[in-house]
Design an enzyme around this catalytic site. Structure first.
Site, PDB file in Angstrom:
ATOM      1  N   TYR A   9      32.743  -9.226  20.907  1.00  0.00           N
ATOM      2  CA  TYR A   9      31.277  -9.299  20.861  1.00  0.00           C
ATOM      3  C   TYR A   9      30.704  -8.032  20.232  1.00  0.00           C
ATOM      4  O   TYR A   9      29.827  -8.104  19.356  1.00  0.00           O
ATOM      5  CB  TYR A   9      30.728  -9.485  22.272  1.00  0.00           C
ATOM      6  CG  TYR A   9      29.227  -9.649  22.329  1.00  0.00           C
ATOM      7  CD1 TYR A   9      28.640 -10.878  22.020  1.00  0.00           C
ATOM      8  CD2 TYR A   9      28.393  -8.592  22.689  1.00  0.00           C
ATOM      9  CE1 TYR A   9      27.262 -11.041  22.074  1.00  0.00           C
ATOM     10  CE2 TYR A   9      27.021  -8.744  22.741  1.00  0.00           C
ATOM     11  CZ  TYR A   9      26.457  -9.964  22.423  1.00  0.00           C
ATOM     12  OH  TYR A   9      25.090 -10.124  22.470  1.00  0.00           O
ATOM     13  N   SER A  28      22.310  -6.360  19.402  1.00  0.00           N
ATOM     14  CA  SER A  28      22.485  -6.022  20.812  1.00  0.00           C
ATOM     15  C   SER A  28      22.600  -4.504  20.935  1.00  0.00           C
ATOM     16  O   SER A  28      22.924  -3.812  19.967  1.00  0.00           O
ATOM     17  CB  SER A  28      23.766  -6.674  21.350  1.00  0.00           C
ATOM     18  OG  SER A  28      24.078  -6.201  22.648  1.00  0.00           O
TER      19      SER A  28
END
Length: 296
Positions: free
Chosen positions: A191, A178
């Site tokens: 995350y 990401s």
């Protein structure tokens, strides 16, 4: 003797800079003339998290390019639905239940796959989980699940299938990280931690393959900004054309194109790459200054 040593050091530095210029020139050349995309026809490709969203779209598009699919997901119903979508279009797909966060489960499913289907040449580590809330609102179970699925799951799957790739110097491991594996942001602390780990894993594995002269084994990290299936985040950005939100279909197509070109890093959208790379050389206070400016 000192004069020769100094001359050798200067010559070495000049050669180093010449090599750097050549490599930079090659990168710029590839922006204008991309490398030929390798064929996926007949290749055995494994996709984790194939039951929905990006994983499903990857599976469908890979099948349309002729790949034979091995689909893994913890949600059996959705995973079998993806397999049916592929078969209805005339493709080949085998679906397996797998909890990637469980090392023993991954090992058992991998053994079954090798026995029933064979060794995948391409592995897409796509399975992941995500939550958007302040760090202290995450329970220990939330944090453990995030790290276990996003990071440990990628490690367990890679560990099962990388060995055959290394042995034959042939294969490609793709890990979905990401942009939040490059920069930390509020409300996504676990995350970010898991995706920073995925980025580190792929970078280290790529270096390990290079040092072991396994040039036929490719490792790719994918860094999406935001894909449209994420519904609880609505970024308020000064330049939305730069930080575009991609559909799962568009994201999958760009990922597959990058993999077929053997890119080591794929940013989504691609125009983010120079900004992400440049941000790493800036002091943290400057990164924050620019970050605050980009967010209206």
């Amino acid at each position: 003797m000192q004069v020769w040593e100094a001359a050798a050091a200067i010559l070495g530095f000049m050669v180093l800079n010449l090599k750097a210029v050549v490599l930079l020139g090659l990168d710029l050349f590839r922006l204008v003339v991309p490398p030929e995309e390798k064929s996926l026809a007949g290749e055995l490709v494994l996709v984790t998290g194939a039951g929905q969203n990006l994983g499903r779209e990857l599976a469908v598009q890979l099948s349309r390019l002729g790949a034979k699919l091995i689909l893994l997901d913890i949600n059996e119903k959705q995973n079998y639905a993806t397999a049916e979508l592929v078969r209805n279009e005339g493709g080949e797909a085998q679906a397996y239940y797998c909890d990637v966060s469980d090392q023993e489960d991954v090992a058992a499913v991998a053994a079954k796959i090798r026995r029933e289907v064979g060794h995948p040449r391409y592995v897409f580590n796509n399975a992941g989980t995500y939550e958007h809330k302040p760090f202290l609102n995450h329970s220990p179970a939330d944090i453990m699940r995030m790290v276990s699925v996003n990071l440990l799951g990628s490690l367990w799957v890679a560990r099962e299938f990388l060995g055959h790739m290394v042995k034959h110097n042939n294969g490609h491991l793709v890990c979905i990280s990401s942009v939040l594996g490059y920069i930390g942001r509020q409300n996504v602390v676990p995350y970010c931690a898991s995706k920073f780990g995925v980025k580190g894993m792929t970078e280290a594995l790529a270096e390990e393959m290079r040092m072991e002269r396994r040039s036929g084994v490719r490792v790719t990290a994918v860094h999406p900004f935001l894909i449209s299936n994420i519904s609880d985040v609505n970024p308020n950005l000064k330049f939305p054309w730069l930080f575009e939100v991609l559909s799962t279909s568009d994201a999958a197509a760009r990922i597959i194109r990058g993999v077929r070109r053997n890119q080591e890093e794929i940013f989504l959208p691609e125009k983010l790459k120079p900004f992400m790379v440049f941000s790493k050389v800036l002091p943290r206070k400057l990164r924050r200054l620019f970050g605050d400016y980009m967010e209206s």
